[in-house]
Scaffold this active site. Structure first.
Site, PDB file in Angstrom:
ATOM      1  N   HIS A  34       0.826  -1.204   0.000  1.00  0.00           N
ATOM      2  CA  HIS A  34       0.000   0.000   0.000  1.00  0.00           C
ATOM      3  C   HIS A  34       0.868   1.265   0.000  1.00  0.00           C
ATOM      4  CE1 HIS A  34      -2.727   2.918   2.297  1.00  0.00           C
ATOM      5  NE2 HIS A  34      -3.430   2.606   1.229  1.00  0.00           N
ATOM      6  N   GLU A  61       1.480  -0.613  -5.136  1.00  0.00           N
ATOM      7  CA  GLU A  61       0.419   0.340  -5.474  1.00  0.00           C
ATOM      8  C   GLU A  61       0.942   1.702  -5.916  1.00  0.00           C
ATOM      9  OE1 GLU A  61      -3.722   2.168  -3.674  1.00  0.00           O
ATOM     10  OE2 GLU A  61      -1.908   2.275  -2.475  1.00  0.00           O
ATOM     11  N   ASP A  63      -0.933   5.431  -6.465  1.00  0.00           N
ATOM     12  CA  ASP A  63      -2.056   6.370  -6.569  1.00  0.00           C
ATOM     13  C   ASP A  63      -1.621   7.437  -7.562  1.00  0.00           C
ATOM     14  OD1 ASP A  63      -3.895   5.396  -4.524  1.00  0.00           O
ATOM     15  OD2 ASP A  63      -2.375   6.017  -3.071  1.00  0.00           O
ATOM     16  N   HIS A  76      -0.952  10.360  -3.272  1.00  0.00           N
ATOM     17  CA  HIS A  76      -2.238   9.877  -2.771  1.00  0.00           C
ATOM     18  C   HIS A  76      -3.335  10.926  -2.821  1.00  0.00           C
ATOM     19  CE1 HIS A  76      -5.357   9.063   0.245  1.00  0.00           C
ATOM     20  NE2 HIS A  76      -5.269   7.848  -0.246  1.00  0.00           N
ATOM     21  N   GLU A 167      -4.215   3.349  -8.948  1.00  0.00           N
ATOM     22  CA  GLU A 167      -5.508   3.959  -8.616  1.00  0.00           C
ATOM     23  C   GLU A 167      -5.696   5.293  -9.315  1.00  0.00           C
ATOM     24  OE1 GLU A 167      -6.572   4.430  -4.456  1.00  0.00           O
ATOM     25  OE2 GLU A 167      -8.327   5.636  -4.992  1.00  0.00           O
TER      26      GLU A 167
HETATM   27 CA    CA Z   1      -4.913   3.940  -3.035  1.00  0.00          CA
END
Ligand code: CA
Length: 341
Positions: A34, A61, A63, A76, A167
């Site tokens: 994450h 991940e 973002d 993020h 994301e």
């Molecule tokens: Ca995220």
């Protein structure tokens, strides 16, 4: 109706829970780093990504938000204040709410910022006590393109195929600024060879509008993940997360996405309410709809009530709930748990 062109990888992931309901160990369960190894180094720094890589995360991940000049950068928040020195470096560039937004700055401007551990922008106190000291602001913002180049180069050196888990942050907000974040991100992914369901990539968003578009005709073959939030988090949002968590809502999601990202808090509430053992209703309904189940976010330093240790939480999520993947700030501990159980 399930998406017709769901990839082989995802088909096996989605079907495995039903096919091996009593044998969770017979399929791959993913460790998703994450924001990188964000329990140890500032989130979304390249350093945190390299650390997650060396810890053996299956997926890492990213973002993504856009800059004023339409470059996808890995951050993020749509604003910069919690992780950078933007306020002191660019006085007078805040919006009315006092925040500085990435979309108001060019990539060249963002590259001048120092990045640090996440703090509360109002008083500068650390979001998670005991993590990397926020005063050591020696990190830098980087682009999605740079991060993918780094990970592919490491894969080449180590003979691995580490997945990426991208994301799209607030597509509706980007649209207000006349930007199509999905188009920009898909272009970067394609340039690095991520084009369809056979590639080791997930594309996630809380926004169902963009996912419905991407999961429909003329969209993308890349595996899609509907993140399921809570209506209390974004009172102004038009997305109906309460409905998403019903059997009908999950079945609807299966029409355009391959997996759901469920919040740990909803699973805990669900479990305490009516199913003290076995998978909570939310997971059973998601599986019945044919969706793979990922859960967010496991943190050693923010254990939910009722768990005495991080291993206990890992055991509940990976063994009792038997999820297909879990987001964690501590990918080393999840890796170690799965490899030694
Ligand atoms: Ca995220």
């Amino acid at each position: 109706m399930k998406r017709a062109r769901t990839c082989l990888l995802l088909t096996s992931l989605a079907l495995a829970p039903a096919a091996f309901a009593d044998d969770g160990a017979s399929r791959e369960q993913l460790v998703i780093a994450h924001r990188g190894a964000s329990g140890y180094l500032p989130e979304h720094s390249l350093e945190a990504k390299v650390m997650a890589y060396m810890m053996g995360a299956d997926y890492i991940e990213q973002d993504v938000v856009l800059t004023r000049d339409d470059v996808a950068v890995v951050l993020h928040d749509t604003y910069l204040d919690a992780v950078t020195d933007v306020a002191s470096r660019f006085p007078g560039r805040a919006r009315e709410d006092g925040r500085h937004y990435a979309v108001d700055f060019t990539l060249d401007e963002l590259r001048t910022l120092s990045m640090h551990e996440r703090v509360n922008p109002r008083n500068g106190t650390a979001r998670y006590r005991g993590r990397f000291p926020a005063e050591h602001a020696m990190f830098r913002i980087h682009t999605l393109d740079e991060e993918l180049a780094l990970l592919r180069a490491l894969d080449g050196a180590f003979g691995r195929e580490t997945g990426i888990y991208v994301e799209l942050k607030d597509p509706a907000w980007h649209r207000l600024a006349d930007k199509d974040i999905a188009a920009v991100v898909l272009d970067v992914l394609a340039r690095h060879g991520y084009r369809d369901g056979g590639d080791r990539v997930f594309l996630q968003s809380f926004d169902d509008t963009v996912l419905r578009r991407l999961g429909g005709d003329g969209g993308t073959g890349i595996a899609l993940v509907q993140l399921v939030g809570d209506d209390r988090w974004w009172p102004n949002s038009t997305v109906d997360y309460a409905r998403m968590r019903t059997a009908a809502g999950l079945s609807d999601i299966a029409g355009y996405a391959d997996a759901v990202g469920l919040w740990l808090g909803h699973l805990l509430a669900d479990s305490a309410g009516n199913a003290p053992t076995g998978a909570p209703r939310l997971i059973r309904d998601a599986r019945a709809a044919g969706l793979a189940v990922h859960v967010y976010t496991l943190r050693r330093d923010a254990l939910p009530e009722g768990f005495a240790s991080f291993d206990e939480l890992l055991e509940w999520v990976y063994d009792e709930l038997a999820v297909d993947g879990a987001f964690t700030d501590f990918p080393d501990l999840a890796r170690q748990y799965l490899d030694t159980r």
